[in-house]
Write a protein that holds these residues in place. Sequence first.
Motif, mmCIF file in Angstrom:
data_model
loop_
_atom_site.group_PDB
_atom_site.id
_atom_site.type_symbol
_atom_site.label_atom_id
_atom_site.label_comp_id
_atom_site.label_asym_id
_atom_site.label_seq_id
_atom_site.Cartn_x
_atom_site.Cartn_y
_atom_site.Cartn_z
ATOM 1 N N SER A 17 0.179 -22.807 -18.805
ATOM 2 C CA SER A 17 0.457 -22.085 -20.048
ATOM 3 C C SER A 17 -0.380 -22.560 -21.225
ATOM 4 O O SER A 17 -0.938 -21.751 -21.958
ATOM 5 N N LYS A 18 -0.426 -23.854 -21.426
ATOM 6 C CA LYS A 18 -1.132 -24.395 -22.599
ATOM 7 C C LYS A 18 -2.596 -23.961 -22.599
ATOM 8 O O LYS A 18 -3.109 -23.491 -23.606
ATOM 9 N N GLU A 19 -3.261 -24.073 -21.471
ATOM 10 C CA GLU A 19 -4.691 -23.748 -21.416
ATOM 11 C C GLU A 19 -4.962 -22.242 -21.445
ATOM 12 O O GLU A 19 -5.910 -21.797 -22.062
ATOM 13 N N LEU A 20 -4.134 -21.453 -20.788
ATOM 14 C CA LEU A 20 -4.390 -20.013 -20.704
ATOM 15 C C LEU A 20 -3.811 -19.206 -21.861
ATOM 16 O O LEU A 20 -4.492 -18.359 -22.423
ATOM 17 N N LEU A 21 -2.558 -19.445 -22.190
ATOM 18 C CA LEU A 21 -1.868 -18.587 -23.149
ATOM 19 C C LEU A 21 -1.763 -19.163 -24.548
ATOM 20 O O LEU A 21 -1.695 -18.413 -25.523
ATOM 21 N N PHE A 22 -1.722 -20.481 -24.649
ATOM 22 C CA PHE A 22 -1.431 -21.114 -25.938
ATOM 23 C C PHE A 22 -2.477 -22.157 -26.326
ATOM 24 O O PHE A 22 -2.140 -23.186 -26.910
ATOM 25 N N ASN A 23 -3.735 -21.911 -26.000
ATOM 26 C CA ASN A 23 -4.784 -22.915 -26.214
ATOM 27 C C ASN A 23 -5.083 -23.211 -27.681
ATOM 28 O O ASN A 23 -5.745 -24.191 -27.985
ATOM 29 N N HIS A 24 -4.601 -22.382 -28.618
ATOM 30 C CA HIS A 24 -4.759 -22.653 -30.047
ATOM 31 C C HIS A 24 -3.411 -22.663 -30.773
ATOM 32 O O HIS A 24 -3.370 -22.626 -31.998
ATOM 33 N N SER A 25 -2.329 -22.697 -30.024
ATOM 34 C CA SER A 25 -0.984 -22.647 -30.610
ATOM 35 C C SER A 25 -0.439 -24.054 -30.846
ATOM 36 O O SER A 25 -0.757 -24.979 -30.106
ATOM 37 N N PRO A 26 0.425 -24.198 -31.866
ATOM 38 C CA PRO A 26 1.046 -25.503 -32.131
ATOM 39 C C PRO A 26 1.925 -25.956 -30.962
ATOM 40 O O PRO A 26 2.579 -25.147 -30.296
ATOM 41 N N ALA A 27 1.969 -27.259 -30.729
ATOM 42 C CA ALA A 27 2.707 -27.836 -29.604
ATOM 43 C C ALA A 27 4.180 -27.440 -29.618
ATOM 44 O O ALA A 27 4.765 -27.158 -28.565
ATOM 45 N N LYS A 28 4.795 -27.381 -30.791
ATOM 46 C CA LYS A 28 6.223 -27.032 -30.855
ATOM 47 C C LYS A 28 6.453 -25.597 -30.381
ATOM 48 O O LYS A 28 7.458 -25.300 -29.723
ATOM 49 N N ILE A 64 -6.056 -5.331 -31.564
ATOM 50 C CA ILE A 64 -6.299 -6.630 -32.171
ATOM 51 C C ILE A 64 -6.896 -7.516 -31.088
ATOM 52 O O ILE A 64 -6.230 -7.865 -30.113
ATOM 53 N N GLU A 65 -8.165 -7.811 -31.258
ATOM 54 C CA GLU A 65 -8.877 -8.655 -30.304
ATOM 55 C C GLU A 65 -8.602 -10.118 -30.656
ATOM 56 O O GLU A 65 -8.780 -10.535 -31.798
ATOM 57 N N THR A 66 -8.141 -10.866 -29.676
ATOM 58 C CA THR A 66 -7.868 -12.287 -29.871
ATOM 59 C C THR A 66 -9.063 -13.072 -29.316
ATOM 60 O O THR A 66 -9.267 -13.145 -28.112
ATOM 61 N N ILE A 67 -9.844 -13.583 -30.224
ATOM 62 C CA ILE A 67 -11.162 -14.141 -29.906
ATOM 63 C C ILE A 67 -11.109 -15.357 -28.981
ATOM 64 O O ILE A 67 -11.943 -15.501 -28.099
ATOM 65 N N GLN A 68 -10.147 -16.254 -29.150
ATOM 66 C CA GLN A 68 -10.071 -17.463 -28.313
ATOM 67 C C GLN A 68 -9.037 -17.324 -27.192
ATOM 68 O O GLN A 68 -8.451 -18.302 -26.751
ATOM 69 N N ASP A 69 -8.847 -16.134 -26.686
ATOM 70 C CA ASP A 69 -7.886 -15.849 -25.617
ATOM 71 C C ASP A 69 -8.477 -16.285 -24.282
ATOM 72 O O ASP A 69 -9.464 -15.726 -23.827
ATOM 73 N N ASN A 70 -7.869 -17.282 -23.637
ATOM 74 C CA ASN A 70 -8.349 -17.744 -22.332
ATOM 75 C C ASN A 70 -7.764 -16.933 -21.185
ATOM 76 O O ASN A 70 -8.290 -16.968 -20.077
ATOM 77 N N ALA A 71 -6.675 -16.198 -21.426
ATOM 78 C CA ALA A 71 -6.058 -15.389 -20.370
ATOM 79 C C ALA A 71 -6.791 -14.061 -20.197
ATOM 80 O O ALA A 71 -6.986 -13.592 -19.078
ATOM 81 N N VAL A 72 -7.188 -13.450 -21.306
ATOM 82 C CA VAL A 72 -7.933 -12.189 -21.279
ATOM 83 C C VAL A 72 -9.160 -12.387 -22.180
ATOM 84 O O VAL A 72 -9.075 -12.211 -23.394
ATOM 85 N N PRO A 73 -10.288 -12.769 -21.603
ATOM 86 C CA PRO A 73 -11.490 -13.050 -22.404
ATOM 87 C C PRO A 73 -11.934 -11.848 -23.238
ATOM 88 O O PRO A 73 -11.625 -10.695 -22.898
ATOM 89 N N GLN A 77 -11.336 -7.775 -22.958
ATOM 90 C CA GLN A 77 -10.664 -7.026 -24.023
ATOM 91 C C GLN A 77 -11.542 -5.871 -24.487
ATOM 92 O O GLN A 77 -11.054 -4.740 -24.651
ATOM 93 N N ARG A 78 -12.832 -6.130 -24.685
ATOM 94 C CA ARG A 78 -13.750 -5.064 -25.139
ATOM 95 C C ARG A 78 -13.874 -3.963 -24.092
ATOM 96 O O ARG A 78 -13.950 -2.787 -24.429
ATOM 97 N N HIS A 79 -13.862 -4.331 -22.821
ATOM 98 C CA HIS A 79 -13.916 -3.332 -21.747
ATOM 99 C C HIS A 79 -12.648 -2.468 -21.771
ATOM 100 O O HIS A 79 -12.725 -1.247 -21.626
ATOM 101 N N MET A 80 -11.504 -3.081 -21.952
ATOM 102 C CA MET A 80 -10.245 -2.341 -22.025
ATOM 103 C C MET A 80 -10.251 -1.385 -23.222
ATOM 104 O O MET A 80 -9.804 -0.239 -23.118
ATOM 105 N N ILE A 81 -10.775 -1.836 -24.340
ATOM 106 C CA ILE A 81 -10.850 -1.004 -25.541
ATOM 107 C C ILE A 81 -11.796 0.165 -25.306
ATOM 108 O O ILE A 81 -11.483 1.313 -25.632
ATOM 109 N N ALA A 82 -12.955 -0.098 -24.710
ATOM 110 C CA ALA A 82 -13.947 0.954 -24.457
ATOM 111 C C ALA A 82 -13.410 2.013 -23.500
ATOM 112 O O ALA A 82 -13.753 3.193 -23.617
ATOM 113 N N ASP A 83 -12.552 1.609 -22.567
ATOM 114 C CA ASP A 83 -11.991 2.543 -21.594
ATOM 115 C C ASP A 83 -10.839 3.364 -22.149
ATOM 116 O O ASP A 83 -10.344 4.256 -21.479
#
Length: 119
Positions: A17-28, A64-73, A77-83
């Motif tokens: 979880s920490k690396e994929l979903l919450f890599n920039h989120s506060p520990a709490k 809303i593109e989440t730039i540092q998203d490790n789960a969906v790069p 995201q840009r491919h999903m938006i383009a489609d």
Amino acid sequence: MGTVMPPTAINYNKSLSKELLFNHSPAKDVALASVSMRPIPFSPVLEKLTLSEMKHGSVRRFYIETIQDNAVPSSVQRHMIADSTPEQEVFSLKGADHSPFFSKPQALHKLLVEISKIQ
């Protein structure tokens, strides 16, 4: 012996979880999320989604593109938006991971308020 039923959900490995979903989120927030996470049901993932052009095409979309998203790069995201159609507006949240409500809550709030005012 009874019939073996296939699994109905994916039990997500919380150690990732920490690396994929919450890599920039506060520990709490990561700690709170990890105790709140539940298995992901298969059926919504496996069922084919059928959309009508009339209704699906009538809804304006904002992304809303989440730039540092490790789960969906960003490239995915840009491919999903383009489609996706029809008309759309894309906003980017720098420093946001897969969970911008934890990693960039103020910026996400500001962006959602901005989107709500677009006509």
